[in-house]
Design an enzyme around this catalytic site. Structure first.
Site, PDB file in Angstrom:
ATOM      1  N   ASP A   8      -4.246  54.806 -21.857  1.00 33.69           N
ATOM      2  CA  ASP A   8      -3.307  54.456 -21.547  1.00 33.69           C
ATOM      3  C   ASP A   8      -3.399  52.937 -20.902  1.00 33.69           C
ATOM      4  O   ASP A   8      -3.731  53.129 -19.459  1.00 33.69           O
ATOM      5  CB  ASP A   8      -2.024  55.160 -20.911  1.00 33.69           C
ATOM      6  CG  ASP A   8      -0.893  54.489 -20.594  1.00 33.69           C
ATOM      7  OD1 ASP A   8      -0.794  53.164 -20.913  1.00 33.69           O
ATOM      8  OD2 ASP A   8      -0.060  55.215 -19.902  1.00 33.69           O
ATOM      9  N   LYS A  70      -1.113  42.617 -18.274  1.00 35.50           N
ATOM     10  CA  LYS A  70      -0.661  43.184 -19.620  1.00 35.50           C
ATOM     11  C   LYS A  70       0.299  42.342 -20.058  1.00 35.50           C
ATOM     12  O   LYS A  70       0.784  41.917 -21.471  1.00 35.50           O
ATOM     13  CB  LYS A  70      -0.256  44.551 -19.607  1.00 35.50           C
ATOM     14  CG  LYS A  70      -0.017  45.112 -20.986  1.00 35.50           C
ATOM     15  CD  LYS A  70       0.063  46.594 -20.819  1.00 35.50           C
ATOM     16  CE  LYS A  70       0.909  47.286 -22.172  1.00 35.50           C
ATOM     17  NZ  LYS A  70       1.170  48.680 -21.739  1.00 35.50           N
ATOM     18  N   GLU A 154       2.744  53.333 -27.877  1.00 39.18           N
ATOM     19  CA  GLU A 154       2.856  54.068 -26.552  1.00 39.18           C
ATOM     20  C   GLU A 154       3.825  55.282 -26.779  1.00 39.18           C
ATOM     21  O   GLU A 154       3.719  56.587 -26.556  1.00 39.18           O
ATOM     22  CB  GLU A 154       3.396  53.425 -25.365  1.00 39.18           C
ATOM     23  CG  GLU A 154       1.911  52.648 -24.870  1.00 39.18           C
ATOM     24  CD  GLU A 154       2.456  51.439 -23.897  1.00 39.18           C
ATOM     25  OE1 GLU A 154       3.552  51.513 -23.505  1.00 39.18           O
ATOM     26  OE2 GLU A 154       1.627  50.713 -23.713  1.00 39.18           O
ATOM     27  N   ASP A 176      10.699  54.406 -23.059  1.00 41.60           N
ATOM     28  CA  ASP A 176       9.876  54.219 -22.104  1.00 41.60           C
ATOM     29  C   ASP A 176       9.844  52.899 -21.410  1.00 41.60           C
ATOM     30  O   ASP A 176       9.999  52.002 -21.790  1.00 41.60           O
ATOM     31  CB  ASP A 176       8.617  54.015 -23.122  1.00 41.60           C
ATOM     32  CG  ASP A 176       7.160  53.745 -22.309  1.00 41.60           C
ATOM     33  OD1 ASP A 176       7.224  53.665 -21.167  1.00 41.60           O
ATOM     34  OD2 ASP A 176       6.208  53.759 -22.962  1.00 41.60           O
TER      35      ASP A 176
END
Ligand code: AMP
Length: 609
Positions: A8, A70, A154, A176
């Site tokens: 992850d 990211k 994800e 999420d």
């Protein structure tokens, strides 16, 4: 062949996990910590730091440290880092180069924990990540010395970790909310198959935004107390941001959080401190508008999946920010159902990635993945009519939420007599107006046989693979003349084997000597520009559109850039309606909407001036 892990690669934190005896587990670092902060920096002696050590120095040395890289994945944004405190020497890094350092540290962590070499990985990305962002993630893995077997979404990974032994079909909503990205996905689970029905989100929304709102709030408290602003310098601001995050985390379990930051500023010779108490309701007030946005995304995902809230069998919360009580409360109230408790929200994505890695490595694991494409993909096309040309429409070739891998083609034809070239512009998104979507690249198809307008047909073929990478091929139908054209991904191109070798060697050296020598050719070749050429392909449909409407639409698109707030939404809705009416050839409706658009633009521009 070494081991295969699941990773992850988060905005704020990253984890690496593995499947052993059918069970997934997160691998700890040497100090037993399961989470590696996604933070990279150089110490004052120029040593590379990844994880907690880098995060620790962030407040004191923001010029030598980088977080949340990211958010920039898939762009050519360069991060400048000072590489030691003695000299002023700086180095620039692309987002995938920084991410490669994090992945390399995770690989090392796994190898130490397992006592074996790790060579392959499944890496997760938000479902909402674009093609360029997925490609950049893959490249980062390759630079880190990992063969990236698959990039998976994800939320899909998270759903895999739940105990799903029942043979009945379950509809699950995965919400999420991490440090930097938000995703909501509706997945359907039947026995061992997990299929994403729909996903939506915002890859620029997460806990970091909550921190920044609180940081401003703390700065305001300081100003009220002392009558001056908090100093603007990077170190002070980083301290304030760190304090804000701490307040946020405390408020997840407490009604109030104290803040004490000494020597934040000075007035004459007097040092000034920040001393305040923030209540949960203060924080919730700042947070609520951002969370409202996430509820809208839930509604859109449900609508795309053609489900109502009561059709959901369970709701899974993923990501560190879902520990905030208001998040849980708003999701529960909105869907009229409590989310399930179970796997820790910050670990379940890595565990799901490990399960998928296990499947690919041929281990006994009990889940299979089916994924969907997160954005519609298509090209910009002009529609030619007896009354004028309507340029810039988005012609969808692969609709969003198609199950991957997927290949689709559409036929387009030339617009003018003796036309020997066409420009193909590729976009992803949902807007009917091509330029309102994300450009992926463009290229020219040349050498077409000269013929009458409309007589030369070109097939545009899109091929979207399981890693979310798009390949576009065009074929001229008459002669069967074919060319596969590499799509420019808008941010990052794949590296050549030489570039990859060089980048890996650089990273090796960095991990050994604590100093990274970036490859200048890599920096320049990895960055790419998206051309903004005009379109001259047309769709096969023709519809009657007045030139006045074309002019109005051009003005409307310009107005979208200058208007704000509700007006933008209103205008966008109107444009969507017009596009739909044109697509359905509803002449009367088009005329009515044209009038409405003219009124709107008149009103909006008069109001402006
Ligand atoms: P993730 O990307 O899933 O690792 O989530 C990281 C984000 O979760 C960061 O913004 C953290 O500040 C936030 N976070 C972690 N723990 C908590 C908590 N207990 N309460 C609120 N936010 C948290």
């Amino acid at each position: 062949m070494g081991r295969t892990v699941g990773i992850d690669l988060g905005t704020t934190n990253s984890e690496v996990a593995i499947v052993e005896n059918g069970q997934a587990r997160v691998l700890p670092g040497e100090e037993g910590d399961l989470i590696l902060p996604s933070c990279v920096g150089f110490s004052d002696t120029g040593k590379l730091l990844v994880g907690r050590d880098a995060l620790r120095q962030y407040a004191a040395a923001p010029d030598r440290t980088v977080r949340s890289i990211k958010r920039w994945m898939g762009t050519d944004h360069k991060t400048t880092l000072r590489i030691d405190s003695a000299s002023d020497e700086t180095r620039e890094y692309l987002p995938h180069e920084i991410s490669a350092m994090i992945l390399r540290a995770l690989k090392q962590r796994a190898e130490t924990a397992l006592g074996e070499e790790v060579t392959q990985a499944v890496i997760t990305v938000p479902a909402y990540f674009t093609d360029a962002q997925r490609q950049a993630t893959k490249t980062a893995g390759e630079i880190a010395g990992l063969e990236v077997l698959q990039i998976i979404n994800e939320p899909t990974a998270a759903a895999l970790t739940y105990d799903l032994r029942s043979d009945e079909t379950e509809q699950v909503l995965v919400y999420d909310l991490g440090g930097g990205t938000f995703d909501v996905s509706v997945v359907e689970i039947t026995g061992e198959v997990t299929e994403v029905l729909a996903s939506h989100g915002n890859n620029q929304l997460g806990g970091d935004d909550f921190d920044r709102r609180l940081q401003l709030h703390l700065a305001e408290r300081f100003r009220q107390a002392h009558g001056i602003d908090v100093p603007e310098d990077a170190v002070t601001q980083a301290r304030l941001l760190r304090a804000a995050e701490q307040v946020k985390i405390t408020l997840s379990t407490h009604g109030f959080a104290p803040v004490r930051e000494a020597f934040l500023g000075s007035k004459g010779n007097t040092a000034l401190h920040l001393e305040a108490e923030i209540s949960r309701s203060d924080f919730e007030e700042l947070l609520r508008p951002l969370l409202e946005e996430t509820l809208e995304a839930i509604d859109r995902a449900l609508a795309d999946a053609e489900l109502d809230p009561e059709d959901l069998d369970r709701i899974i919360l993923v990501g560190g920010s879902t520990r905030i009580p208001l998040v849980q409360q708003m999701v529960e109230e909105h869907l009229d159902q409590a989310p399930v408790d179970g796997v820790q929200p910050d670990l379940c994505v890595a565990l799901g990635a490990a399960l998928q890695a296990g499947v690919l490595a041929g281990e006994e694991v009990e889940s299979i993945l089916v994924d969907v494409i997160p954005h519609s993909l298509g090209i910009s096309a002009a529609v030619s009519t007896p009354m004028g040309i309507m340029p810039g429409f988005f012609s969808v070739i692969i609709p969003r939420n198609s199950v991957v891998p997927v290949s689709r083609s559409e036929i387009y034809s030339t617009m003018s007599d003796r036309q020997t070239a066409v420009e193909i512009e590729i976009f992803q998104g949902e807007n009917e107006i091509a330029e309102e979507n994300v450009p992926l690249g463009s290229y020219k198809v040349e050498g077409l046989p000269p013929g009458a307008a409309g007589s030369i047909q070109i097939e545009v073929h899109f091929d979207f693979d399981i890693n979310g990478i798009l390949t576009v091929t065009t074929t001229e139908k008459g002669k069967g003349q074919q060319g596969t054209l590499v799509v420019n991904h808008g941010g990052i191109e794949r590296l050549s084997s030489h570039e990859l070798k060089q980048a890996r060697a650089d990273l090796d050296a960095l991990f050994q000597d604590g100093l990274f020598q970036p490859d200048e050719t890599l920096l320049s070749s990895a960055a790419s520009d998206v051309e903004d050429d005009s379109i001259d392909v047309e769709t096969s449909e023709t519809i009657p559109i007045a030139p006045e409407l074309v002019a109005l639409l051009t003005r409307a698109r310009q107005a979208l850039d200058t208007l704000e707030g509700e007006q933008v939404e209103e205008l966008q809705d109107l444009l969507d309606d017009i596009a739909e009416a044109i697509a359905d050839s509803e002449t009367e409706l088009i005329a009515n909407l044209q009038e409405e658009l003219a009124d709107f633009l008149y009103y909006a521009t008069t109001q402006d001036s």
